[in-house]
Design an enzyme around this catalytic site. Sequence first.
Site, PDB file in Angstrom:
ATOM      1  N   GLU A 179      -0.834 -17.700  -5.705  1.00 45.09           N
ATOM      2  CA  GLU A 179      -2.136 -19.406  -6.503  1.00 45.09           C
ATOM      3  C   GLU A 179      -1.401 -20.659  -5.435  1.00 45.09           C
ATOM      4  O   GLU A 179      -0.186 -21.072  -5.847  1.00 45.09           O
ATOM      5  CB  GLU A 179      -1.991 -18.808  -7.882  1.00 45.09           C
ATOM      6  CG  GLU A 179      -2.772 -18.059  -8.302  1.00 45.09           C
ATOM      7  CD  GLU A 179      -2.695 -17.737 -10.109  1.00 45.09           C
ATOM      8  OE1 GLU A 179      -2.493 -19.103 -10.095  1.00 45.09           O
ATOM      9  OE2 GLU A 179      -3.348 -16.843 -10.615  1.00 45.09           O
TER      10      GLU A 179
ATOM     11  N   HIS B 251      -8.061 -17.069 -12.480  1.00 45.62           N
ATOM     12  CA  HIS B 251      -6.770 -17.674 -13.365  1.00 45.62           C
ATOM     13  C   HIS B 251      -7.678 -18.026 -14.269  1.00 45.62           C
ATOM     14  O   HIS B 251      -6.858 -19.637 -15.020  1.00 45.62           O
ATOM     15  CB  HIS B 251      -5.531 -17.972 -12.631  1.00 45.62           C
ATOM     16  CG  HIS B 251      -4.378 -18.231 -13.605  1.00 45.62           C
ATOM     17  ND1 HIS B 251      -3.303 -18.684 -13.291  1.00 45.62           N
ATOM     18  CD2 HIS B 251      -3.809 -17.904 -14.930  1.00 45.62           C
ATOM     19  CE1 HIS B 251      -1.809 -18.585 -14.494  1.00 45.62           C
ATOM     20  NE2 HIS B 251      -2.893 -18.130 -14.863  1.00 45.62           N
TER      21      HIS B 251
ATOM     22  N   ARG C 264       0.607 -12.704 -14.606  1.00 42.56           N
ATOM     23  CA  ARG C 264       1.245 -13.842 -13.887  1.00 42.56           C
ATOM     24  C   ARG C 264       0.939 -12.824 -12.301  1.00 42.56           C
ATOM     25  O   ARG C 264       1.019 -11.747 -12.254  1.00 42.56           O
ATOM     26  CB  ARG C 264       2.533 -14.037 -13.751  1.00 42.56           C
ATOM     27  CG  ARG C 264       2.818 -15.035 -14.567  1.00 42.56           C
ATOM     28  CD  ARG C 264       1.956 -16.849 -14.299  1.00 42.56           C
ATOM     29  NE  ARG C 264       2.185 -17.624 -15.566  1.00 42.56           N
ATOM     30  CZ  ARG C 264       1.577 -18.650 -16.353  1.00 42.56           C
ATOM     31  NH1 ARG C 264       0.013 -17.693 -16.803  1.00 42.56           N
ATOM     32  NH2 ARG C 264       1.441 -19.203 -17.179  1.00 42.56           N
TER      33      ARG C 264
END
Length: 371
Positions: free
Chosen positions: A237, A254, A208
């Site tokens: 993000e 990602h 993350r």
Amino acid sequence: MKIVADANMPGLELFAAHGQVVPVDGRQMNPSTVADADVLLVRSVTRVNAELLADSPVRFVGSATIGTDHVDQQWLQETQRAFAHAPGCNARAVAEYVLQALLLVCQKQGRAASSLSIGVVGMGNVGRRVAQWMQALGMTVRACDPPLAEQGVDVGYRLESIDALLDCDVLTLHVPLTDTGPAATRHLLHHERLAAMGANRILINTCRGPVVDNRALESLLREGKGPASVLDVWEEEPHVPGDLLDRVMWGSPHIAGYSVQGKENGTRMVYDAFCKWRGIVAPEGQKATALGVLAQDVQDERDLLSLLQTAYRLPDDYSRLQESLNEENSAAAFDQLRKRYPLRQEMHRWLWQGSAAVPFRPILDALFAPG
């Protein structure tokens, strides 16, 4: 039964036999989207909480992801809504990404990955596989996982503190994003820890974005004092800071776990949980056949990287992400990179029939092992 699902979730045909499946953009889901839904299927971009579901009849939520920080599980439990996710579904894909990222950085730096030490932070399904593969490559593996250490769980490695691991040549992160408790992971790598790593070490983050303080990392890299970094995840993000992207060694949108098999595994695990919730037996999935034969020999790390890149090339993702920042709406472009991501197969989908130098046989066995 009405089943509202993230349109980016593959294999939704599994659910079609149980009701009407309505695909929706995951970032656009709102209370009106689920106003008459019975089941909600998401990925990591949808926040699942009271704000979204309080006025809905949804009683089953499935997230085809390993992470759960986007889901208010306590609220779901309190309101008697069932929840399932997919821990470990993309562990192989992430391990392949980390291996390739490491080899790419080492190739640029003129170092042999097998001669380095690596600290694996987070020893869940993904972290353990990464640790096993890096050990198979010949690296010295060290590990950190405070919650598992507190529980006395045996993960096959002595569990150390994050600060103890900062002197490893490589640090790879595989933790959930948490904000509370003594083992909270938000900004786990803050300015002081990133500075302690210095410019001679390597950082890989595939879990993350907020686990790493992105502003601190950019500042240190600008000064030539930060670790050579590979980032698949970003703190804000879908917004990716151009200054940081320009300074990392490799970056991607990602997608470290975005293999065909990883996504299929995620959907399948949620589907099995859905069937269990309904009190029915889930039909068995079909076994996949091999895609073909790979006959490349592996005599050194350059050969190993070449073999990995027959299936997937991280530099291509980096180029696409760089280009996306030129779009008028770079955040929307980031989402499109994920939504339209090219099919990426894991290495075990092929049969490998090359020859290999003895030191590389363990990692090749791991890469091509079935399942």
